[in-house]
Design an enzyme around this catalytic site. Structure first.
Site, mmCIF file in Angstrom:
data_model
loop_
_atom_site.group_PDB
_atom_site.id
_atom_site.type_symbol
_atom_site.label_atom_id
_atom_site.label_comp_id
_atom_site.label_asym_id
_atom_site.label_seq_id
_atom_site.Cartn_x
_atom_site.Cartn_y
_atom_site.Cartn_z
ATOM 1 N N TRP A 22 0.880 -1.171 0.000
ATOM 2 C CA TRP A 22 0.000 0.000 0.000
ATOM 3 C C TRP A 22 0.919 1.223 0.000
ATOM 4 O O TRP A 22 1.900 1.292 0.744
ATOM 5 C CB TRP A 22 -0.871 -0.057 1.261
ATOM 6 C CG TRP A 22 -1.403 1.223 1.823
ATOM 7 C CD1 TRP A 22 -0.967 1.840 2.947
ATOM 8 C CD2 TRP A 22 -2.498 2.005 1.337
ATOM 9 N NE1 TRP A 22 -1.706 2.954 3.198
ATOM 10 C CE2 TRP A 22 -2.654 3.078 2.215
ATOM 11 C CE3 TRP A 22 -3.348 1.892 0.227
ATOM 12 C CZ2 TRP A 22 -3.629 4.049 2.043
ATOM 13 C CZ3 TRP A 22 -4.320 2.853 0.059
ATOM 14 C CH2 TRP A 22 -4.464 3.909 0.942
ATOM 15 N N ASP B 17 4.253 -5.058 4.215
ATOM 16 C CA ASP B 17 4.019 -5.910 5.383
ATOM 17 C C ASP B 17 5.169 -6.922 5.500
ATOM 18 O O ASP B 17 5.779 -7.307 4.503
ATOM 19 C CB ASP B 17 2.696 -6.676 5.227
ATOM 20 C CG ASP B 17 1.491 -5.753 5.388
ATOM 21 O OD1 ASP B 17 1.657 -4.653 5.964
ATOM 22 O OD2 ASP B 17 0.381 -6.138 4.936
#
Ligand code: ABN
Length: 170
Positions: A96, A115
Site C-alpha cells: 500500500w 508488510d
C-alpha cells in the site's frame, strides 16, 4: 656520468632558449586556477551522496511522520525497524502506498507500507492513521489489506514504512 651531465645541460639550455620566466608563470597560474575549478564541474556534484530525507520523531511512536497512512503493527516495535522486517520474516512484494509530509523540510514523500510476513501477528504498537485510506470495496485505495497474500507466507506479522521517492509538488 659526463654523458648524463652533457645531456641535462643540453636540454636545460634548449628549454631556457625556447621559454621565458613570464611564460612559465602563466602556465603555472593556469594550472592552479584550472585545478581549483575542477570541484565545480557537474561530475563532482554528481558523485555527492544521495539526499535522504532529514528525520525527526520516534519511529516506535504512531505519531512518527512516515506512518501517516499506515494500518498495522509497527515493525520498529517487533524486532525490525521502520524500513526493515524482523528476522525470520519476509517483506511483501506488493504494498500500500501513501504520501506523507516530512515536518523538517515540508516536502511530501512517497511511502511504501510493506508488510512483513511469516510469523504470527506481532501484537505491539498497533498504529492506524489511515490518511488517504478508502473503504475496502475500493481495494486499490484501501490500506486494510493483508499484503502478505503476495508473499511466500500469507501470515501477517507487522508493517514497515519505506520512503521510495519524493512526491511531485503541484
Ligand atoms: N497491511 C496491514 C494489514 C494486514 C492484515 C490485515 C489488515 C491490514
Amino acid at each position: 656520468m659526463k654523458m648524463l651531465d652533457k645531456l641535462f645541460e643540453k636540454s636545460a639550455r634548449s628549454i631556457a632558449q625556447t621559454s621565458s620566466r613570464r611564460g612559465l608563470l602563466k602556465s603555472l597560474g593556469a594550472v592552479l586556477v584550472g585545478g581549483a575549478a575542477i570541484p565545480l564541474l557537474p561530475v563532482a556534484r554528481a558523485s555527492d551522496s544521495p539526499q535522504y530525507p532529514q528525520d525527526v520523531g520516534d519511529p516506535s511512536s504512531c505519531d512518527y511522520w512516515r506512518y501517516c497512512a499506515v494500518d498495522g503493527f509497527l515493525c520498529e516495535c517487533c524486532g525490525g525497524s521502520y524500513n526493515s522486517c524482523p528476522p525470520g520474516t519476509e517483506m511483501s512484494p506488493i504494498t500500500w502506498i501513501g504520501t506523507c509530509r516530512n515536518p523538517v523540510d515540508g516536502r511530501n514523500y512517497v511511502i511504501s507500507y510493506n508488510d512483513c510476513c511469516g510469523k504470527t501477528q506481532c501484537g505491539s504498537c498497533l498504529c492506524q492513521r489511515d490518511e488517504g485510506d478508502r473503504p475496502i470495496y475500493r481495494s486499490d485505495k484501501s490500506n486494510d489489506v493483508n499484503w502478505c497474500l503476495g508473499a511466500t507466507s500469507s501470515v501477517y506479522h507487522c508493517s514497515t514504512a519505506v520512503v521510495v521517492g519524493v512526491a511531485f509538488e503541484k
